[in-house]
Write a protein that holds these residues in place. Sequence first.
Motif, mmCIF file in Angstrom:
data_model
loop_
_atom_site.group_PDB
_atom_site.id
_atom_site.type_symbol
_atom_site.label_atom_id
_atom_site.label_comp_id
_atom_site.label_asym_id
_atom_site.label_seq_id
_atom_site.Cartn_x
_atom_site.Cartn_y
_atom_site.Cartn_z
ATOM 1 N N VAL A 4 -50.765 65.091 -21.378
ATOM 2 C CA VAL A 4 -49.585 64.452 -21.991
ATOM 3 C C VAL A 4 -49.177 63.260 -21.139
ATOM 4 C CG1 VAL A 4 -47.160 64.744 -22.670
ATOM 5 C CG2 VAL A 4 -48.742 66.672 -22.900
ATOM 6 N N ILE A 5 -48.894 62.137 -21.782
ATOM 7 C CA ILE A 5 -48.287 60.996 -21.093
ATOM 8 C C ILE A 5 -46.888 60.837 -21.685
ATOM 9 C CG2 ILE A 5 -48.400 58.514 -20.619
ATOM 10 C CD1 ILE A 5 -51.427 58.622 -21.004
ATOM 11 N N THR A 6 -45.863 60.935 -20.867
ATOM 12 C CA THR A 6 -44.500 60.758 -21.379
ATOM 13 C C THR A 6 -44.054 59.325 -21.115
ATOM 14 O OG1 THR A 6 -43.473 61.490 -19.311
ATOM 15 C CG2 THR A 6 -43.917 63.181 -20.969
ATOM 16 N N ILE A 7 -43.354 58.763 -22.095
ATOM 17 C CA ILE A 7 -42.829 57.406 -21.964
ATOM 18 C C ILE A 7 -41.353 57.449 -22.331
ATOM 19 C CG2 ILE A 7 -43.074 55.004 -22.710
ATOM 20 C CD1 ILE A 7 -45.974 55.575 -23.244
ATOM 21 N N ASP A 8 -40.509 57.424 -21.332
ATOM 22 C CA ASP A 8 -39.071 57.467 -21.559
ATOM 23 C C ASP A 8 -38.434 56.129 -21.214
ATOM 24 O OD1 ASP A 8 -38.617 60.244 -22.380
ATOM 25 O OD2 ASP A 8 -39.353 60.772 -20.381
ATOM 26 N N GLY A 9 -37.182 55.976 -21.657
ATOM 27 C CA GLY A 9 -36.456 54.747 -21.341
ATOM 28 C C GLY A 9 -35.455 54.426 -22.422
ATOM 29 N N PRO A 10 -34.602 53.424 -22.182
ATOM 30 C CA PRO A 10 -33.585 53.064 -23.176
ATOM 31 C C PRO A 10 -34.176 52.330 -24.383
ATOM 32 C CG PRO A 10 -33.514 51.552 -21.332
ATOM 33 C CD PRO A 10 -34.526 52.594 -20.967
ATOM 34 N N SER A 11 -33.356 52.159 -25.427
ATOM 35 C CA SER A 11 -33.789 51.443 -26.639
ATOM 36 C C SER A 11 -34.246 50.036 -26.294
ATOM 37 C CB SER A 11 -32.637 51.258 -27.633
ATOM 38 O OG SER A 11 -31.937 52.412 -27.818
ATOM 39 N N GLY A 12 -35.352 49.650 -26.878
ATOM 40 C CA GLY A 12 -35.821 48.276 -26.725
ATOM 41 C C GLY A 12 -36.583 48.012 -25.444
ATOM 42 N N ALA A 13 -36.852 49.062 -24.658
ATOM 43 C CA ALA A 13 -37.600 48.858 -23.405
ATOM 44 C C ALA A 13 -39.092 48.686 -23.680
ATOM 45 C CB ALA A 13 -37.362 50.023 -22.453
#
Length: 220
Positions: A4-13
């Motif tokens: 699994v690769i997780t990609i988190d962050g705020p909107s528009g990142a």
Amino acid sequence: MIPVITIDGPSGAGKGTIAQMLAIELNWNILDSGALYRTLAYFMKENSIGIENFEENHNMLKTRFKVSFDPGTPGEPVRVLFENQDITSIVRTERMAQLTSDLAAEPTIREFIKPCQREFMTPPGLIADGRDMGTVIFPDAKHKIFLTASAEERAKRRQTQLKRQGLEVNMRSLLLELEERDRKDTDREHSPLVPADDSITIDTTNLDPEGVVREIKNNL
Ligand code: DC
């Protein structure tokens, strides 16, 4: 163990674009958890279900809430499929984002969505895009990425995205809405938007998508 690769962050990142590029390149499954929350918000609205009568509709929701994603074409948003319908353009509006942000702060909703998200972890691998993918949903993921960018740059990207869908939105109100949503997502008590301790943070303000993917692949 399914990777699994997780990609988190705020909107528009840039999470959506990067998750899509990786999913297509690796031929892995994709989970757009924001779209999952948006679809639940849409479904609840269509069926006049609020947080107050969520429990009494729990079984019906469990049976009917089956969402799937198609990474689609680069440059276009990841497609959201629900009850044999492509609801991408219905759920990807600012109005729906606003509604979803409130709903996503509710622990009942987050608990309901948790197992739905984990079902996406199937071979050969998963790219999971969201706010709490690396911290709460897939804490054992081998690769965790946290994407950021300045608020102005993120609002600009959102505007371009909406323009492509034929929607004209005022830049200033977009920026204000985005900052308000950031605040809600970051300050909420349950699963707030924070980078996982073992994540790699990439500031995408001055990077193009290819540059971000390159940087991620250098860290795999
Ligand atoms: O990424 P997005 O704009 O489609 O997300 C819609 C909303 O859902 C946003 O307000 C944050 C929320 N969300 C969340 O709380 N947890 C996630 N894992 C994904 C999205």
